[in-house]
Write a protein that holds these residues in place. Sequence first.
Motif, PDB file in Angstrom:
ATOM      1  N   PHE A 188       0.613  -1.424   0.198  1.00  0.00           N
ATOM      2  CA  PHE A 188      -0.077   0.279   0.261  1.00  0.00           C
ATOM      3  C   PHE A 188       0.928   1.246  -0.059  1.00  0.00           C
ATOM      4  CE2 PHE A 188      -2.203  -2.791   2.250  1.00  0.00           C
ATOM      5  CZ  PHE A 188      -3.784  -2.976   0.972  1.00  0.00           C
ATOM      6  N   ARG A 304      -7.702  -4.725 -10.503  1.00  0.00           N
ATOM      7  CA  ARG A 304      -7.077  -5.312  -9.538  1.00  0.00           C
ATOM      8  C   ARG A 304      -8.035  -4.862  -8.484  1.00  0.00           C
ATOM      9  NH1 ARG A 304      -1.280  -4.543  -8.735  1.00  0.00           N
ATOM     10  NH2 ARG A 304      -0.532  -4.432 -10.499  1.00  0.00           N
ATOM     11  N   LYS A 305      -7.892  -5.566  -7.043  1.00  0.00           N
ATOM     12  CA  LYS A 305      -8.852  -5.387  -6.075  1.00  0.00           C
ATOM     13  C   LYS A 305      -9.258  -4.112  -5.929  1.00  0.00           C
ATOM     14  CE  LYS A 305      -7.969  -9.711  -3.754  1.00  0.00           C
ATOM     15  NZ  LYS A 305      -7.267 -10.432  -2.526  1.00  0.00           N
ATOM     16  N   SER A 306      -8.609  -3.198  -6.129  1.00  0.00           N
ATOM     17  CA  SER A 306      -8.815  -1.722  -5.703  1.00  0.00           C
ATOM     18  C   SER A 306      -7.756  -0.471  -5.782  1.00  0.00           C
ATOM     19  CB  SER A 306      -8.944  -1.044  -4.364  1.00  0.00           C
ATOM     20  OG  SER A 306      -7.889  -1.510  -3.421  1.00  0.00           O
ATOM     21  N   VAL A 308      -5.919   1.211  -4.621  1.00  0.00           N
ATOM     22  CA  VAL A 308      -4.744   1.087  -2.862  1.00  0.00           C
ATOM     23  C   VAL A 308      -3.556   0.497  -2.816  1.00  0.00           C
ATOM     24  CG1 VAL A 308      -7.180   1.991  -1.744  1.00  0.00           C
ATOM     25  CG2 VAL A 308      -5.624  -0.365  -1.876  1.00  0.00           C
ATOM     26  N   SER A 309      -3.788  -0.596  -4.360  1.00  0.00           N
ATOM     27  CA  SER A 309      -2.744  -1.191  -3.928  1.00  0.00           C
ATOM     28  C   SER A 309      -2.443  -1.213  -5.833  1.00  0.00           C
ATOM     29  CB  SER A 309      -2.543  -2.316  -3.528  1.00  0.00           C
ATOM     30  OG  SER A 309      -3.559  -3.064  -4.046  1.00  0.00           O
ATOM     31  N   THR A 310      -2.555  -0.155  -6.365  1.00  0.00           N
ATOM     32  CA  THR A 310      -2.093  -0.447  -8.184  1.00  0.00           C
ATOM     33  C   THR A 310      -0.328  -0.493  -8.328  1.00  0.00           C
ATOM     34  OG1 THR A 310      -1.723   2.329  -7.900  1.00  0.00           O
ATOM     35  CG2 THR A 310      -3.996   1.393  -8.360  1.00  0.00           C
ATOM     36  N   LYS A 355      -6.429  -2.123   4.182  1.00  0.00           N
ATOM     37  CA  LYS A 355      -6.551  -3.370   4.208  1.00  0.00           C
ATOM     38  C   LYS A 355      -8.192  -3.364   3.522  1.00  0.00           C
ATOM     39  CE  LYS A 355      -2.475  -5.481   5.505  1.00  0.00           C
ATOM     40  NZ  LYS A 355      -2.300  -6.808   6.911  1.00  0.00           N
ATOM     41  N   GLU A 358      -9.519  -1.832   0.305  1.00  0.00           N
ATOM     42  CA  GLU A 358      -9.210  -2.982  -0.571  1.00  0.00           C
ATOM     43  C   GLU A 358     -10.263  -4.139  -0.630  1.00  0.00           C
ATOM     44  OE1 GLU A 358      -4.805  -4.849  -2.628  1.00  0.00           O
ATOM     45  OE2 GLU A 358      -5.552  -5.612  -0.167  1.00  0.00           O
ATOM     46  N   LYS A 359     -10.123  -4.875   0.849  1.00  0.00           N
ATOM     47  CA  LYS A 359     -11.596  -5.995   0.915  1.00  0.00           C
ATOM     48  C   LYS A 359     -12.053  -5.632   0.365  1.00  0.00           C
ATOM     49  CE  LYS A 359      -8.981  -8.274   3.990  1.00  0.00           C
ATOM     50  NZ  LYS A 359      -8.827  -8.956   5.476  1.00  0.00           N
ATOM     51  N   LYS A 361     -13.516  -3.437  -2.392  1.00  0.00           N
ATOM     52  CA  LYS A 361     -13.372  -3.588  -3.492  1.00  0.00           C
ATOM     53  C   LYS A 361     -13.787  -4.647  -4.032  1.00  0.00           C
ATOM     54  CE  LYS A 361     -13.194   0.972  -4.186  1.00  0.00           C
ATOM     55  NZ  LYS A 361     -14.134   1.726  -4.348  1.00  0.00           N
TER      56      LYS A 361
END
Length: 361
Positions: A188, A304-306, A308-310, A355, A358-359, A361
């Motif tokens: 993140f 990606r899931k969201s 926030v962690s690209t 975290k 992210e979940k 998303k």
Amino acid sequence: MKKYSLIKKFEEYENEFRKISKSIIQPNIISDQKKYKILLKKYLKLEKIVSLHKEYNKKIVLLQEANFILKNDSDQELKEFASIEKEKILENFSFFEKEFSNLTSSFSEEKTIEGEDERNAIVELRSGTGGDEACLFVEDILRMYTMYFKKSGWKYKIIHAQKGKVKGYKEIILDVNGEEEVYGSLKFESGVHRVQRIPKTESQGRVHTSAITVAVLPKVKDIEVNINLSDIKKDTFRSSGAGGQHVNKTESAVRLTHLPSKITVECQEGRSQHKNFEKAISVLRSKIYQIEKEKKLKEISIQRKSLVSTGDRSVKIRTYNYPKSRVTDHRIHKSFHDLAGFMNGNIQEMINVLKIFEKKK
């Protein structure tokens, strides 16, 4: 895809399915909910492939029967019927190949990314806009992370460091290792970190804005990324860092350039050229892995899931406002008003919120 190749691939996945079928019922796995969920997800994916394999085998048997009739039977009408059936079966094979490809590409990609959070990490900090002040902020963020590593029980080694002209660092690369979720927590942090404060060099007390970039890469093994040594240009030079009499006497520092991707990695922290080479290769491997992962994600159109962690270094993710003692994460629009505590390594609460986000998303 040739028939014998498809059969072999089906068998490989079926063998993996049998192994997971046995391990998923073991008491130690059932009691570990985290492992159980990961294995159950794999089990359900593999079950679809095994089911497709059974249907495929039925068609193989029918094809063999049709071929036997065409070769050995004297009844012309029966042979015509067998010929028509054979054509239908052969047409069905293209469906099986396509369906197998769809199932395994999705499964393989999830398999690659699924356990990624558990990996160790390579962390790169680089000064951006702001000159000397940006170099000082790299040092401040380095301190923040190392204090966080200590609280988390993780260990780190400096792979490469380039000092700033006055103080701080232009660039520093760390190898971070821990018991669990090192990359899963640090991922993140990738992006642009902006600081707003009065620099120590500012005589008129004006607030300046500077920025640094952070890149967090999952650490990978040599079997996961194959690097041909013929694709690497190796340069050696004399270390400019700490080392007493050793500095400027031997060319222990290493610079590697991966010619196909143009990625360059330096390591000068160790006294041994061989060890510096190994560290540099480790960083290079992680960078190549990251590029290949991004390509695969785009190729199979998996989002990606969201956001926030690209891992995108160009994205401004966080602002550290010293006059207001506030740190704001722009991806989740959340601010913390204890900047001093945050800079002392108390960043777990922020990571926990990211975290959760992210979940969702």
